[in-house]
Scaffold this active site. Structure first.
Site: not given
Ligand code: NAD
Length: 356
Positions: A140, A189, A221, A245, A249
């Protein structure tokens, strides 16, 4: 105690409604303890000043002891140039406050267990974990480029982390775990990304300073799957900005409604930024349907983390529990069943205040 200064960013959409509720609750449990200063940020600041985060707004937040934020954005500003979008203001205030650690609790409120979309036997195992998300680094904040590659449009966003950024967020996670069940799950990852391999190496190095903590690693994942399969295994999850992020959620849905969950963004100096995890919900703005609980609980986190007002924070959380136990529900958490009653956002506020 001298009065503490709190910068208040109502923002857009339902932001002002839920902020108004949180301020009333704080004033009720800690009358006269705070100077609240309202600050323009987001779409309203674009309309007024042509930019989402005027320098004066950021300065007020930086000079305050804490900042309480509603939410920003909305369709009105969807087509403004990317560099002045409301979300830029959000990123700017987080960066400006050097708030590098985002803390999101994911906890199932017992009276809302039926709202958990997971199988009953999974929900009943108990869900109570915290996601510690790195907030000021990663993709970001890396370089964003739109360019021409071999005659066609191409784009890239740079994912970059420094050792120092990873170390400080790891310490936050390990310290939080020390006050809880002493399990940290680091999500990355590392099978593909170099930045993740550095992340994992540094988290392992930092873990040596916390020998009592059990450290696990999960690929992002797999973490997304495990959150659905068995969220009771988690205590503290630590991860980088984008993975955090998305996972937070996901976690918010496991724990009930997006309207219930607060978050804190902390820097080294405890000058936190406190906000609900939801956005400005333009679809329900101005209709008295917004659930104020997430922002009220963000206020409770502010009292606890920035001002060490533990009794007051507990009082707020108990009042919320109490209202939920009595069956009162805003539309987002309402399920038509015996003992529940649908109420508006302002009725929810009054019910909470009457229990303080
Ligand atoms: P959203 O969180 O605003 O809304 C998603 C859904 O949840 C909507 O149906 C909404 O009605 C509902 N909802 C959200 N908060 C609620 C509450 N307190 N009570 C009841 N229902 C609630 O996400 P979105 O629709 O993706 O985004 C809307 C705008 O908000 C966009 O402009 C987006 O950029 C912005 N946004 C801002 C923030 C922030 O300020 N921190 C975060 C996310 C999105």
């Amino acid at each position: 105690m001298s009065k503490k200064n709190v910068a208040v960013i109502p923002g857009d959409g339902i932001g002002p409604e839920v902020i108004n509720a949180a301020l009333k609750v704080i004033e009720k449990v800690a009358p006269g303890k705070f100077n609240f200063k309202s600050v323009a940020m987001g779409g309203n600041a674009i309309d007024k000043f042509g930019e989402p985060l005027p320098a004066e707004s950021l300065k007020i937040c930086q000079d305050s002891d804490a900042t309480l934020l509603g939410a920003v954005g909305g369709p009105k500003w969807d087509n403004v140039p990317p560099e002045i979008r409301p979300e830029r203001g959000l990123l700017g205030v987080r960066k400006g406050l050097e708030a590098f650690a985002n803390i999101r609790p994911a906890k199932i409120f017992k009276p809302l267990a039926s709202a958990c979309p997971l199988r009953k036997d999974i929900a009943e195992k108990g869900i109570d974990f915290i996601i510690v998300r790195e907030l000021t680094g990663g993709i970001y904040f890396g370089e964003h480029k739109l360019f021409n590659l071999n005659g066609e449009r191409a784009a890239s966003d740079l994912m970059q982390y420094t050792e120092h950024e990873i170390k400080r967020i790891a310490h936050v996670a390990f310290k939080m775990a020390m006050t809880r069940r002493k399990i940290v799950t680091s999500v990355d990852k590392a099978n593909i990304l170099t930045s993740s391999r550095l992340w994992r190496d540094i988290v392992i190095e930092v873990s040596k300073e916390y020998p009592e903590i059990k450290l696990n690693h999960l690929y992002v994942d797999n973490a997304a799957m495990q959150l659905i399969k068995d969220p009771s295994q988690f205590d503290v999850i630590v991860t980088e900005n984008t993975f955090g992020d998305i996972l937070s959620d996901e976690a918010s849905q496991i724990a009930g409604s997006i309207g219930m969950i607060p978050s804190a963004s902390l820097g080294d100096n405890n000058r936190g930024l406190y906000e609900p995890i939801h956005g400005s919900a333009p679809d329900i703005a101005g209709q008295d349907k917004a659930n104020p609980i997430a922002t009220i609980l963000a206020g409770a986190m502010m009292l606890r983390y920035s001002f060490e007002m533990y009794d007051e924070a507990n009082k707020i959380e108990n009042a919320v529990d109490n209202v939920l136990n009595s069956g009162l529900r805003t539309p987002d958490i309402y399920v038509n069943s015996e003992g529940t009653k649908l109420i508006t956002g302002s009725e929810m506020l009054n019910e909470i205040i009457s229990r303080l």
